[in-house]
Design an enzyme around this catalytic site. Structure first.
Site, PDB file in Angstrom:
ATOM      1  CE1 TYR A 147       0.930  -4.774  -5.419  1.00 48.96           C
ATOM      2  CE2 TYR A 147      -0.323  -4.312  -7.401  1.00 48.96           C
ATOM      3  CZ  TYR A 147       0.884  -4.431  -6.755  1.00 48.96           C
ATOM      4  OH  TYR A 147       2.049  -4.184  -7.446  1.00 48.96           O
TER       5      TYR A 147
ATOM      6  CG  HIS B 183       4.809  -9.127  -6.716  1.00 53.72           C
ATOM      7  ND1 HIS B 183       3.587  -8.887  -6.152  1.00 53.72           N
ATOM      8  CD2 HIS B 183       5.370  -7.902  -6.883  1.00 53.72           C
ATOM      9  CE1 HIS B 183       3.412  -7.584  -6.002  1.00 53.72           C
ATOM     10  NE2 HIS B 183       4.485  -6.974  -6.436  1.00 53.72           N
TER      11      HIS B 183
ATOM     12  CB  SER C 102       7.650   3.701  -8.472  1.00 51.25           C
ATOM     13  OG  SER C 102       6.901   2.992  -7.515  1.00 51.25           O
ATOM     14  N   PRO C 103       6.989   5.237 -11.841  1.00 53.59           N
ATOM     15  CG  PRO C 103       5.515   5.630 -13.616  1.00 53.59           C
ATOM     16  CD  PRO C 103       5.700   4.765 -12.392  1.00 53.59           C
TER      17      PRO C 103
ATOM     18  N   GLY D 149       5.108   9.612  -6.773  1.00 54.15           N
ATOM     19  CA  GLY D 149       4.393  10.875  -6.837  1.00 54.15           C
ATOM     20  C   GLY D 149       5.217  12.113  -6.619  1.00 54.15           C
TER      21      GLY D 149
ATOM     22  N   GLY E 161       5.661  17.194  -8.314  1.00 53.61           N
ATOM     23  CA  GLY E 161       5.822  18.509  -7.712  1.00 53.61           C
ATOM     24  C   GLY E 161       4.683  18.894  -6.789  1.00 53.61           C
TER      25      GLY E 161
END
Length: 329
Positions: free
Chosen positions: A57, A131, A209-210, A214, A218
């Site tokens: 990262y 990873h 990425s729950p 994003g 909404g």
């Protein structure tokens, strides 16, 4: 702070963790160093004790220098190191075209762990993930190295990101796996097939990425612009006009539930998995303090089993375009 046991380990983590990737990778220019470190420490003050980073990262600062995510996390949490659980990862580097270069050879792992320890400013890593699976290195070989690193005290536990059942079983038979980190959200449910095995082996699912990068908040629409070349959302199908159209019904469902629960849409998407199984630990990422606090407070939103079933029944009849796979009924 509500906590959950991390798989078969004795590590207790906050029920929602903080994915730190976005501070320096995949979402445009890196956050300014002092601001990033302050925000990460603020998250600790709020009640987070589980922080996720990775060797790969890295990103560009506005002055053209490189930002290393592990350094941000390590610097931010140095004064509370014994009170937090830090997860990092090895085995992936990014090529110039953003594709992944995979390398889990034992000698590479050894080099990687030393680099991560130095950047984090610590002498141990709480949870060390492979990873991505390297097709050229057997699971048993990777697991053997992990066992050695545990004996040496350099890592406390290990996990695998984006694993399948076959690879996980082979690895677990050599050195027990504490957690897997796989993509999981209302729009990305294909890893639910692993649930029986996770329960059998007492392995945690750390859900990355729950909120589908994003979109489940909404806050975005088909006109949203991601202009920086390193903002990966530019290429994610859920943000396309077709992807947004396919998610409209789900977003409407989330909006209605949010109103009923006096919550936000993002909190509903996190509460859905938190209330589904106690071995699921989502790690949403954000660079905004108010969003980080909002995500943590999702642990206070309670969905009944009937409400979860209602959501799942609706999801079964929806079709999405989603990065990482195509979700269909």
């Amino acid at each position: 702070m509500k906590t959950r046991r991390l798989g078969n380990s004795n590590l207790e983590v906050s029920s929602v963790g903080l994915g730190c990737m976005g501070f320096s990778h995949a979402y445009g220019f890196a956050t300014e160093k002092r601001q990033a470190e302050k925000t990460i420490f603020d998250a600790y003050d709020m009640g987070y004790n589980f922080f996720d980073t990775a060797e790969c990262y890295t990103g560009e600062n506005t002055n053209g220098t490189t930002s290393y995510n592990e350094e941000l996390v390590g610097n931010a949490l140095r004064s509370v190191r014994d009170k937090v659980i830090i997860a990092t990862k090895f085995g992936v580097h990014h090529n110039s075209d953003k594709s992944l270069a995979l390398d889990s050879r034992p000698e590479t792992i050894r080099k990687s762990v030393e680099g991560s320890l130095k950047r984090l400013g610590t002498d141990y890593i709480d949870l060390y993930y492979q990873h991505r699976i390297d097709p050229n290195v057997p699971a048993e070989e990777v697991a053997g190295v992990m066992g050695d690193l545990i004996k040496e005290g350099k890592i406390r536990s290990w996990g695998i990101s984006e694993t399948d059942e076959s690879y996980l079983r082979k690895a677990h038979a050599i050195t027990p796996v504490t957690a897997i980190q796989n993509r999981y959200s209302m729009m990305a449910r294909w890893n639910e097939k692993l649930f029986p095995m996770l329960e059998e082996l007492d392995i945690a699912l750390v859900a990355f990425s729950p909120m589908a990068n994003g979109i489940l908040t909404g806050k975005y629409n088909s006109q949203s612009e991601f202009t920086h070349n390193d903002d990966y959302r530019r290429f994610m199908p859920q943000f396309s006009e077709e992807g947004m159209a396919k998610s409209r019904e789900l977003l409407a469902l989330l909006e209605n539930l949010a109103k009923e629960k006096n919550a936000t849409q993002g909190q509903i998407s996190l509460a859905w998995m938190l209330c589904k199984n106690d071995y699921i630990i989502p790690i949403p990422g954000s660079r905004k303090r108010e969003r980080i606090e909002e995500n943590l407070n999702a642990q206070n939103v309670i969905l009944t089993q009937d409400e979860i079933n209602l959501i799942d029944n609706n999801l079964d009849n929806m079709d999405f375009l989603i990065f990482g796979g195509h979700s269909s009924k």
